[in-house]
Design an enzyme around this catalytic site. Structure first.
Site, short mmCIF file in Angstrom:
data_model
loop_
_atom_site.label_atom_id
_atom_site.label_comp_id
_atom_site.label_asym_id
_atom_site.label_seq_id
_atom_site.Cartn_x
_atom_site.Cartn_y
_atom_site.Cartn_z
CE LYS A 111 -4.14 -2.15 1.70
NZ LYS A 111 -4.16 -3.22 2.13
C1 LIG Z 1 -4.75 -4.53 1.53
C2 LIG Z 1 -3.73 -5.84 1.56
C3 LIG Z 1 -4.02 -6.82 0.55
C4 LIG Z 1 -5.46 -6.70 -0.17
O1 LIG Z 1 -5.43 -5.60 -1.23
P1 LIG Z 1 -6.88 -5.26 -1.99
O2 LIG Z 1 -6.25 -4.08 -2.73
O3 LIG Z 1 -7.69 -4.76 -0.98
O4 LIG Z 1 -7.39 -6.44 -2.69
C5 LIG Z 1 -3.52 -7.89 0.33
N1 LIG Z 1 -2.32 -8.31 1.27
C6 LIG Z 1 -1.91 -7.25 2.03
C7 LIG Z 1 -0.88 -7.49 2.89
C8 LIG Z 1 -2.63 -6.00 2.39
O5 LIG Z 1 -2.26 -4.77 3.13
#
Ligand SMILES: *Cc1c(COP(=O)(O)O)cnc(C)c1O
Length: 459
Positions: A111
């Site tokens: 993210k």
């Molecule tokens: C947020 C997250 C996901 C999922 O991502 P999306 O965009 O919500 O599908 C998967 N793995 C980790 C470690 C995350 O922080």
């Protein structure tokens, strides 16, 4: 480039509105009216670019006059200078597949890749606009930390982060709550992630409140996040040596954001064969893609908490495409989900989904086993989310260049790693201090008025 809402295709918006609002006033999600499509030759020419130069190239057409090309260039460079890898991400070969490590940013999850850029977009925008805004965001653990790191200390912006009390890992929580900046506010909600998300949605829907506090959102439906994430699909495609074979991506999925970025890359011309939706036991997307039944059930707590979600907000963008880009049909589908907790995809739509997507679901035991077997075979520790992505290729059984998106660093989920291989996975040196810092957060019940009151008192 102009944007429309999935619930109203006649009204257009500029990138600035799309970015600052996050969600359209009609409740729909923003999407571009038309897309830039790259030719094979253009994509081949991307092979010579660094991650940062590729990011500038891919992102610029989406932002239009929000920033000059030169400003964007500086912003992208600044955003990615905080990563531990010069090229932001890292692709490694592990047995018969590749792993795309996306966790080299400041808070150890993919993210950061989008959020660092957003933080600098806000800074740029607020410098020119002379206004003060309040970001309110729900998190299942990783968004919050990434958003806080991107916004902390910036002028004219506060950030309020709602996380589900006792349902994030201790490291996830510490990465959010140990900062000292006075524009950051952490709130633990007595509920699950979907409750947090619903509180944020309700606050946005209350126009008096949201306009009054100049509320802005950075959750995974924000289009700016999607475009930033599409870059690493292009970049890893260029790193794969043998492009004669088809290329598939397995993506640990919760809100359908990261995988939608892959779908966007495909629509922009990147020759991706299949995108694999890899879920934990909260498998609404697996049920939708394998059987055509998008039906909301209760959320189970798992060792991959960032995917403990039942309502996959970004799925609306795919629903719009499946309904022939028809806004009224999309509204009907979203009403079904709202009223009946259910949306059935007919055979035609299901066939269409299967052109681009496959899916799989992982039990808790399978996740622990996968972490263990990958560690024993390759001396590599996967975090539980990445393990779900890794294993999905065994379940779906597909040939080609198979790339797993590794979405978090294992040290972010030490409890799961300990349980699987009886090892302590250490945080990278520069983050170890958070374990001993004082935490700062307020616990509030799952009640929108109480949360609003709490926010108003602090701005
Ligand atoms: C947020 C997250 C996901 C999922 O991502 P999306 O965009 O919500 O599908 C998967 N793995 C980790 C470690 C995350 O922080």
């Amino acid at each position: 480039m102009e944007y429309i809402s999935t619930r109203n295709s006649s009204k257009t918006f500029k990138f600035k509105d799309v970015f600052i609002k996050g969600l359209a006033d009609d409740g729909g999600l923003f999407i571009p009216q038309t897309l830039n499509k790259y030719s094979k030759d253009e994509i081949n020419s991307f092979k010579n670019l660094s991650y940062i130069d590729l990011a500038k190239k891919i992102i610029f057409p989406f932002i239009d006059d929000f920033m000059s090309e030169n400003e964007l260039s500086k912003t992208v460079e600044k955003s990615y200078s905080v990563f531990r890898e010069k090229n932001v991400v890292n692709l490694i070969k592990v047995g018969d597949r590749s792993i795309l490590e996306l966790f080299h940013g400041p808070t150890l999850a993919f993210k950061d890749v989008a959020m660092q850029l957003l933080g600098n977009f806000y800074e740029y925008y607020l410098k020119n606009e002379n206004e003060k805004i309040n970001i309110v965001v729900a998190t299942s653990g990783d968004t919050g930390a990434a958003a806080i790191d991107a916004i902390k200390g910036k002028e004219n912006v506060n950030i309020f982060v709602l996380h589900p009390h006792n349902r994030v890992s201790s490291v996830q929580r510490k990465l959010m709550t140990t900062g000292k900046d006075n524009n950051v506010f952490n709130i633990a909600i007595e509920g699950n992630f979907d409750d947090c998300q619903n509180l944020v949605k309700a606050m946005f829907a209350d126009k008096d409140f949201s306009n009054n506090i100049k509320m802005s959102g950075v959750n995974s439906i924000n289009w700016a996040r999607i475009i930033a994430q599409s870059v690493y699909y292009f970049y890893s495609y260029c790193l794969v040596e043998d492009n004669k074979q088809t290329i598939n991506f397995s993506v640990p999925t919760g809100n359908f954001g990261d995988i939608y970025a892959g779908y966007l890359a495909k629509k922009m011309g990147l020759p991706i064969n299949k995108l694999i939706v890899a879920t934990n036991q909260n498998d609404i997307l697996h049920r939708a893609i394998s059987m055509g039944s998008y039906e909301v059930e209760n959320v189970n707590e798992t060792i991959s908490p960032s995917m403990d979600i039942q309502i996959a907000s970004n799925f609306e963008r795919l629903i719009y495409d499946l309904n022939g880009k028809d806004d009224l049909k999309t509204i009907n589908a979203m009403n079904d989900i709202q009223d009946k907790n259910k949306y059935i995809l007919d055979k035609e739509k299901l066939d269409q989904i299967k052109i681009d997507f496959a899916s799989s679901r992982m039990s808790e035991n399978e996740i622990l086993e996968t972490i263990k077997s990958v560690y024993e075979k390759f001396d590599l520790i996967l975090d539980p989310h990445s393990a779900i992505g890794y294993r999905a290729f065994d379940k779906v059984n597909i040939d080609g260049n198979n790339i797993v998106l590794a979405t978090a660093h294992p040290s972010k989920f030490p409890e799961a790693i300990m349980k699987s291989i009886n090892l302590k996975s250490d945080l990278p040196q520069e983050l170890r201090f958070v374990m001993n810092e004082k935490e700062n957060y307020d616990i509030i019940e799952n009640n929108v008025d109480k949360v609003k009151h709490h926010i108003k008192e602090r701005i």
